[in-house]
Scaffold this motif. Structure first.
Motif, PDB file in Angstrom:
ATOM      1  N   PRO A   1     -14.890  -5.821 -52.398  1.00  0.00           N
ATOM      2  CA  PRO A   1     -15.166  -4.892 -53.498  1.00  0.00           C
ATOM      3  C   PRO A   1     -16.324  -3.985 -53.140  1.00  0.00           C
ATOM      4  O   PRO A   1     -17.087  -4.265 -52.213  1.00  0.00           O
ATOM      5  N   THR A   2     -16.493  -2.889 -53.860  1.00  0.00           N
ATOM      6  CA  THR A   2     -17.522  -1.903 -53.517  1.00  0.00           C
ATOM      7  C   THR A   2     -18.615  -1.826 -54.572  1.00  0.00           C
ATOM      8  O   THR A   2     -19.275  -0.813 -54.715  1.00  0.00           O
ATOM      9  N   THR A   3     -18.806  -2.907 -55.337  1.00  0.00           N
ATOM     10  CA  THR A   3     -19.876  -2.913 -56.331  1.00  0.00           C
ATOM     11  C   THR A   3     -21.219  -3.062 -55.647  1.00  0.00           C
ATOM     12  O   THR A   3     -21.313  -3.442 -54.481  1.00  0.00           O
ATOM     13  N   LEU A   4     -22.289  -2.827 -56.412  1.00  0.00           N
ATOM     14  CA  LEU A   4     -23.630  -2.874 -55.848  1.00  0.00           C
ATOM     15  C   LEU A   4     -23.974  -4.258 -55.334  1.00  0.00           C
ATOM     16  O   LEU A   4     -24.670  -4.414 -54.342  1.00  0.00           O
ATOM     17  N   SER A   5     -23.461  -5.289 -55.994  1.00  0.00           N
ATOM     18  CA  SER A   5     -23.816  -6.650 -55.625  1.00  0.00           C
ATOM     19  C   SER A   5     -23.054  -7.153 -54.394  1.00  0.00           C
ATOM     20  O   SER A   5     -23.406  -8.173 -53.841  1.00  0.00           O
ATOM     21  N   ASP A   6     -22.020  -6.453 -54.010  1.00  0.00           N
ATOM     22  CA  ASP A   6     -21.259  -6.833 -52.824  1.00  0.00           C
ATOM     23  C   ASP A   6     -21.460  -5.778 -51.749  1.00  0.00           C
ATOM     24  O   ASP A   6     -21.772  -4.634 -52.030  1.00  0.00           O
ATOM     25  N   ARG A   7     -21.219  -6.191 -50.507  1.00  0.00           N
ATOM     26  CA  ARG A   7     -21.561  -5.287 -49.414  1.00  0.00           C
ATOM     27  C   ARG A   7     -20.625  -4.090 -49.372  1.00  0.00           C
ATOM     28  O   ARG A   7     -20.954  -3.029 -49.827  1.00  0.00           O
ATOM     29  N   GLY A   8     -19.447  -4.279 -48.868  1.00  0.00           N
ATOM     30  CA  GLY A   8     -18.487  -3.182 -48.843  1.00  0.00           C
ATOM     31  C   GLY A   8     -18.964  -1.990 -48.040  1.00  0.00           C
ATOM     32  O   GLY A   8     -20.073  -1.919 -47.537  1.00  0.00           O
ATOM     33  N   ARG A   9     -18.071  -1.011 -47.880  1.00  0.00           N
ATOM     34  CA  ARG A   9     -18.396   0.258 -47.242  1.00  0.00           C
ATOM     35  C   ARG A   9     -18.982   0.097 -45.852  1.00  0.00           C
ATOM     36  O   ARG A   9     -19.679   0.986 -45.345  1.00  0.00           O
ATOM     37  N   GLY A  10     -18.735  -1.041 -45.207  1.00  0.00           N
ATOM     38  CA  GLY A  10     -19.303  -1.252 -43.880  1.00  0.00           C
ATOM     39  C   GLY A  10     -18.807  -0.260 -42.859  1.00  0.00           C
ATOM     40  O   GLY A  10     -19.574   0.219 -42.022  1.00  0.00           O
ATOM     41  N   LEU A  11     -17.514   0.063 -42.909  1.00  0.00           N
ATOM     42  CA  LEU A  11     -16.962   1.010 -41.941  1.00  0.00           C
ATOM     43  C   LEU A  11     -17.593   2.383 -42.092  1.00  0.00           C
ATOM     44  O   LEU A  11     -17.841   3.084 -41.101  1.00  0.00           O
ATOM     45  N   LEU A  12     -17.886   2.777 -43.331  1.00  0.00           N
ATOM     46  CA  LEU A  12     -18.516   4.071 -43.548  1.00  0.00           C
ATOM     47  C   LEU A  12     -19.906   4.103 -42.917  1.00  0.00           C
ATOM     48  O   LEU A  12     -20.291   5.080 -42.266  1.00  0.00           O
ATOM     49  N   LEU A  13     -20.660   3.023 -43.077  1.00  0.00           N
ATOM     50  CA  LEU A  13     -21.990   2.956 -42.476  1.00  0.00           C
ATOM     51  C   LEU A  13     -21.905   2.952 -40.945  1.00  0.00           C
ATOM     52  O   LEU A  13     -22.737   3.556 -40.272  1.00  0.00           O
ATOM     53  N   MET A  14     -20.914   2.282 -40.414  1.00  0.00           N
ATOM     54  CA  MET A  14     -20.750   2.300 -38.957  1.00  0.00           C
ATOM     55  C   MET A  14     -20.520   3.721 -38.472  1.00  0.00           C
ATOM     56  O   MET A  14     -21.138   4.162 -37.492  1.00  0.00           O
ATOM     57  N   ARG A  15     -19.644   4.432 -39.145  1.00  0.00           N
ATOM     58  CA  ARG A  15     -19.311   5.795 -38.717  1.00  0.00           C
ATOM     59  C   ARG A  15     -20.494   6.739 -38.881  1.00  0.00           C
ATOM     60  O   ARG A  15     -20.596   7.739 -38.178  1.00  0.00           O
ATOM     61  N   GLU A  16     -21.407   6.442 -39.823  1.00  0.00           N
ATOM     62  CA  GLU A  16     -22.584   7.270 -40.004  1.00  0.00           C
ATOM     63  C   GLU A  16     -23.591   7.084 -38.871  1.00  0.00           C
ATOM     64  O   GLU A  16     -24.444   7.943 -38.638  1.00  0.00           O
ATOM     65  N   ASN A  17     -23.499   5.958 -38.157  1.00  0.00           N
ATOM     66  CA  ASN A  17     -24.559   5.607 -37.210  1.00  0.00           C
ATOM     67  C   ASN A  17     -24.143   5.634 -35.744  1.00  0.00           C
ATOM     68  O   ASN A  17     -25.012   5.511 -34.873  1.00  0.00           O
ATOM     69  N   VAL A  18     -22.852   5.777 -35.456  1.00  0.00           N
ATOM     70  CA  VAL A  18     -22.430   5.872 -34.064  1.00  0.00           C
ATOM     71  C   VAL A  18     -21.454   7.026 -33.905  1.00  0.00           C
ATOM     72  O   VAL A  18     -21.004   7.618 -34.887  1.00  0.00           O
ATOM     73  N   ASP A  19     -21.152   7.357 -32.664  1.00  0.00           N
ATOM     74  CA  ASP A  19     -20.276   8.495 -32.393  1.00  0.00           C
ATOM     75  C   ASP A  19     -18.803   8.173 -32.629  1.00  0.00           C
ATOM     76  O   ASP A  19     -18.022   9.043 -33.009  1.00  0.00           O
ATOM     77  N   GLN A  20     -18.401   6.937 -32.386  1.00  0.00           N
ATOM     78  CA  GLN A  20     -16.998   6.575 -32.515  1.00  0.00           C
ATOM     79  C   GLN A  20     -16.861   5.127 -32.953  1.00  0.00           C
ATOM     80  O   GLN A  20     -17.578   4.245 -32.477  1.00  0.00           O
ATOM     81  N   VAL A  21     -15.949   4.891 -33.900  1.00  0.00           N
ATOM     82  CA  VAL A  21     -15.613   3.544 -34.355  1.00  0.00           C
ATOM     83  C   VAL A  21     -14.103   3.368 -34.219  1.00  0.00           C
ATOM     84  O   VAL A  21     -13.332   4.155 -34.776  1.00  0.00           O
ATOM     85  N   VAL A  22     -13.690   2.366 -33.470  1.00  0.00           N
ATOM     86  CA  VAL A  22     -12.269   2.069 -33.313  1.00  0.00           C
ATOM     87  C   VAL A  22     -12.049   0.636 -33.778  1.00  0.00           C
ATOM     88  O   VAL A  22     -12.646  -0.295 -33.238  1.00  0.00           O
ATOM     89  N   VAL A  23     -11.201   0.459 -34.796  1.00  0.00           N
ATOM     90  CA  VAL A  23     -10.911  -0.858 -35.344  1.00  0.00           C
ATOM     91  C   VAL A  23      -9.471  -1.221 -35.021  1.00  0.00           C
ATOM     92  O   VAL A  23      -8.551  -0.459 -35.336  1.00  0.00           O
ATOM     93  N   GLU A  24      -9.282  -2.372 -34.400  1.00  0.00           N
ATOM     94  CA  GLU A  24      -7.950  -2.861 -34.078  1.00  0.00           C
ATOM     95  C   GLU A  24      -7.736  -4.186 -34.803  1.00  0.00           C
ATOM     96  O   GLU A  24      -8.402  -5.178 -34.517  1.00  0.00           O
ATOM     97  N   ARG A  25      -6.805  -4.173 -35.759  1.00  0.00           N
ATOM     98  CA  ARG A  25      -6.486  -5.383 -36.515  1.00  0.00           C
ATOM     99  C   ARG A  25      -5.162  -5.942 -36.026  1.00  0.00           C
ATOM    100  O   ARG A  25      -4.188  -5.218 -35.881  1.00  0.00           O
ATOM    101  N   ALA A  26      -5.146  -7.237 -35.790  1.00  0.00           N
ATOM    102  CA  ALA A  26      -3.930  -7.910 -35.345  1.00  0.00           C
ATOM    103  C   ALA A  26      -3.883  -9.281 -35.992  1.00  0.00           C
ATOM    104  O   ALA A  26      -4.865  -9.750 -36.590  1.00  0.00           O
ATOM    105  N   ALA A  27      -2.735  -9.942 -35.868  1.00  0.00           N
ATOM    106  CA  ALA A  27      -2.589 -11.264 -36.473  1.00  0.00           C
ATOM    107  C   ALA A  27      -3.589 -12.252 -35.893  1.00  0.00           C
ATOM    108  O   ALA A  27      -4.025 -13.181 -36.582  1.00  0.00           O
ATOM    109  N   GLY A  28      -3.971 -12.043 -34.635  1.00  0.00           N
ATOM    110  CA  GLY A  28      -4.889 -12.967 -33.991  1.00  0.00           C
ATOM    111  C   GLY A  28      -6.351 -12.641 -34.144  1.00  0.00           C
ATOM    112  O   GLY A  28      -7.211 -13.349 -33.608  1.00  0.00           O
ATOM    113  N   GLY A  29      -6.690 -11.558 -34.850  1.00  0.00           N
ATOM    114  CA  GLY A  29      -8.095 -11.227 -35.040  1.00  0.00           C
ATOM    115  C   GLY A  29      -8.334  -9.736 -35.138  1.00  0.00           C
ATOM    116  O   GLY A  29      -7.404  -8.925 -35.021  1.00  0.00           O
TER     117      GLY A  29
END
Length: 264
Positions: free
Chosen positions: A108-136
């Motif tokens: 969830p994206t409420t104040l009490s929960d973290r959320g928005r992690g990917l947005l913060l990553m993209r704000e702080n580095v040049d490139q973010v690549v996320v690969e989701r698979a059944a194994g991880g």
């Protein structure tokens, strides 16, 4: 790129004769040693010669990636693992890979929960690549090196302090001291982190700002733009007639933020 370190335990592994060639660690998700990870990674980056701003950006992004894995990749009753590996590409880009064996759950994206992690990553580095698979899930973070120690290393003392406080549904951020143009990036990162990339309503208190305000204006515009994109609007507190009030009035920031006088 060594995404999967060979052994468990917090710490870094080096390769060959260069003591800063590579970085690797793996730890359990129930561990409370995330702060140790940040310190170890920062120490490796410092030894590598990464400038302070780039090192800060990478540590923030890696912290978000690892935190997402720790909090969302595994069920609450599973003590999983998160692997972190870092190296430098031939073109001078630092690449960090964070990998787990679970499946991220959308937080969830409420104040009490973290959320928005990917947005913060993209704000702080040049490139973010996320690969989701059944194994991880694997997250690849890339950040170009901006400088080498010690010739052009900027100082960590930016001439201002930032105080962050949660006030109900809103985050209050007080900025004190001078914020000249060359320190604007540091303040921008602080504001975006406090506002979770704009997803949380934020109040930026500039009533104790010094006479140098250029960097503060740039930072306010950045967090205001991010907030608007997330459906929020930044509130900026400034004393009428002060240098920052005059600068804000002339900047046109009212198009993206509310500028008001502090109460009392």
């Amino acid at each position: 790129m060594r995404a999967q370190p060979p052994s468990e335990g917090l710490g870094h592994r080096v390769d060959g004769e260069d003591a800063v060639d590579g970085f690797a660690l793996v730890f359990r998700t129930r561990s409370t040693r995330l702060a140790d990870l940040r310190k170890a990674l920062d120490a490796w980056l410092v030894a590598l010669g990464v400038d302070d701003d780039a090192a800060y950006d990478l540590v923030v992004a890696v912290n978000e990636a690892v935190s997402n894995s720790v909090e969302h990749a595994y069920p609450p009753d599973v003590d999983g693992t998160v692997r972190v590996g870092a190296d430098v590409e031939p073109d001078g880009t630092v690449v960090v890979v964070v990998a787990d064996d679970g499946r991220w759950r959308v937080p969830p994206t409420t104040l009490s929960d973290r959320g928005r992690g990917l947005l913060l990553m993209r704000e702080n580095v040049d490139q973010v690549v996320v690969e989701r698979a059944a194994g991880g899930t694997t997250v690849r973070l890339c950040r170009s090196l901006l400088a080498r120690r010690p010739e052009v290393l900027p100082t960590r003392r930016h001439g201002h302090e930032v105080l962050v406080e949660e006030r109900g549904e809103r985050v209050h951020v007080a900025v004190r001291g001078d914020v000249p143009a060359h320190t604007g990036d540091a303040l921008r990162r602080s504001l975006l982190t406090a506002a979770r990339g704009g997803s949380v309503p934020v109040e930026v208190d500039l009533s104790d700002l010094g006479a140098e305000t250029d960097g503060a204006l740039d930072a306010v515009f950045a967090v205001a733009d991010a907030a608007v994109a997330a459906g929020n609007r930044v509130v900026v507190l400034a004393t009428p007639g002060s240098p920052v009030w005059t600068a804000l009035e002339a900047s046109g920031v009212r198009h993206v933020a509310d500028v008001v006088s502090p109460i009392g």
